[in-house]
Enzyme design. Sequence first.
Site: not given
Ligand SMILES: Nc1ncnc2c1ncn2[C@@H]1O[C@H](COP(=O)(O)OP(=O)(O)OP(=O)(O)O)[C@@H](O)[C@H]1O
Length: 510
Positions: A217, A266, A304
């Site tokens: 991530k 990302e 990704f």
């Molecule tokens: N390998 C990955 N696969 C999916 N999402 C990823 C990855 N690396 C980074 N991300 C980020 O993580 C987020 C996934 O968490 P979530 O869907 O909860 O989003 P979020 O609410 O923006 O949370 P966060 O603030 O934890 O990034 C995605 O929106 C993306 O921006």
Amino acid sequence: MLLADVAATSLAVAATRSRLAKRALLADVLRRAEPSDVPVVARYLAGELRQRRTGLGWRSLASLPAPADAPTLTVAEVDAAFETMAGLQGTGSSTERTRLASALFAAATADEQTLLRGLVSGELRQGALDALLLDAVAEAASVPPEAVRRAAMLTGSTETVASAALGAPDPEAARAALDAFTLTVGTPVRPMLAQSASDVAEAMASLGPDEVVVDTKLDGIRIQVHRRDDDVRVYTRSLDDLTSRVPEIVEAVRALPASTLVLDGEALVVDDAGRPVPFQDTAARTATRDADVAAVTRLTPFFFDALHVDGRDLLDAPLVDRLAALDALGATGVPRLVTADAAAAQDWFASVVAAGQEGVVVKAAQAPYEAGRRGAAWVKVKPRHTLDLVVLAVERGSGRRQGTLSNIHLGARDGHGGFVMLGKTFKGMTDETLAWQTRRFRELEVADDGWTVTVRPEQVVEIAFDGVQRSTRYPGGVALRFARVLRYRDDKPAAEADTIETVRALAAGS
Ligand SMILES: Nc1ncnc2c1ncn2[C@@H]1O[C@H](COP(=O)(O)OP(=O)(O)OP(=O)(O)O)[C@@H](O)[C@H]1O
């Protein structure tokens, strides 16, 4: 439609816990809305204004005019008023904006004021409400919820979908209008979102015994890139067009060997050693149009997922097949491990975190891309940080939280008997917690300016957060990212709470 109708529905929705009852209330008001009002009504029910920025601050909401006795405002009028406020520029604009806001609020009844205040402050905005609203659109238009959800993820817009479904003369026509939305290269789709788990084993257990993809991530900016020949567009998580600010990403996408593409990924700034720089530096880079900054801090896109490659739509293909298509492009990917072994996944998580990354996203290898949904197939895991902080003040709640003391100001000990404010949060509180803290902070009250209640700094609260960032807003020069309440601690005196030094050390290490 009168705003009063929407305000009454919003209050009724907040007052019931039953999803079915909420959905029925939403469907009812959508059914009654004129087709031309549907887009605004849908937005307001989701807790949002149509205008991204109105320029109205908290301060302008602190002293509201007395409410009107009878409802007269129409939804269209209110939308037009916010449009005017959002468009104001230059000298005198803030005075004029405040004047318009006062006039609007003075024409609103008490319930309408509550709605308007929640819309302006963002306190009514909730992802869960958006999903519920889509189901309500389905109910109101008598079409299957899947048809509505699919259209919403493909258009990226609840209001477009609500208009299409509710503007149709009958359910067959509504269904046809919804089915006509397809993945279109150049039109961003809502990104798939992740649920969270506290550790890798829990994440894997929730996905079943099969193989999973454990993705690194990365802590940057979500990007969705669309390419049709040389035309490349880059969109953010909220589907804003970022293209003109990120020429280096456009260039990287143009270099890929495919003429049509939709990729998910990302973007972040990495240092010479390939380690990510602090999130706010990446964020600053995308927030500026300054050519000098752009030249110095290049963003690197890491992909990704692949939703479309050279005429092939991959949304419904299993993740492993989408990743195979992505790998075949030779694009910079996200480091990942494919495994069914929890111990191996845990080791990988530890090495990813040690390398300075934010955590992992554990993904079901066979799952389709569930655009726009916080689906069960992606589960994020981050190392959890917590601090024991002291509550310095608390702000009155609005909307569903009217009548409570909601948003708490958090302080760390300064080491000299005082406290340094690190931020505020109204997240993580259950209804019980809210009721408890409303009583508790009245006991500790030392001053009340009508909006914020200042308290004796005695109550310790355990806060979870995602990281520490530099901040000019708060006196300690640091602020917490995504602070949320885990629990109040009555077993710990304020004199033993964490210090600003501890927080600064975290900032230096992150
Ligand atoms: N390998 C990955 N696969 C999916 N999402 C990823 C990855 N690396 C980074 N991300 C980020 O993580 C987020 C996934 O968490 P979530 O869907 O909860 O989003 P979020 O609410 O923006 O949370 P966060 O603030 O934890 O990034 C995605 O929106 C993306 O921006």
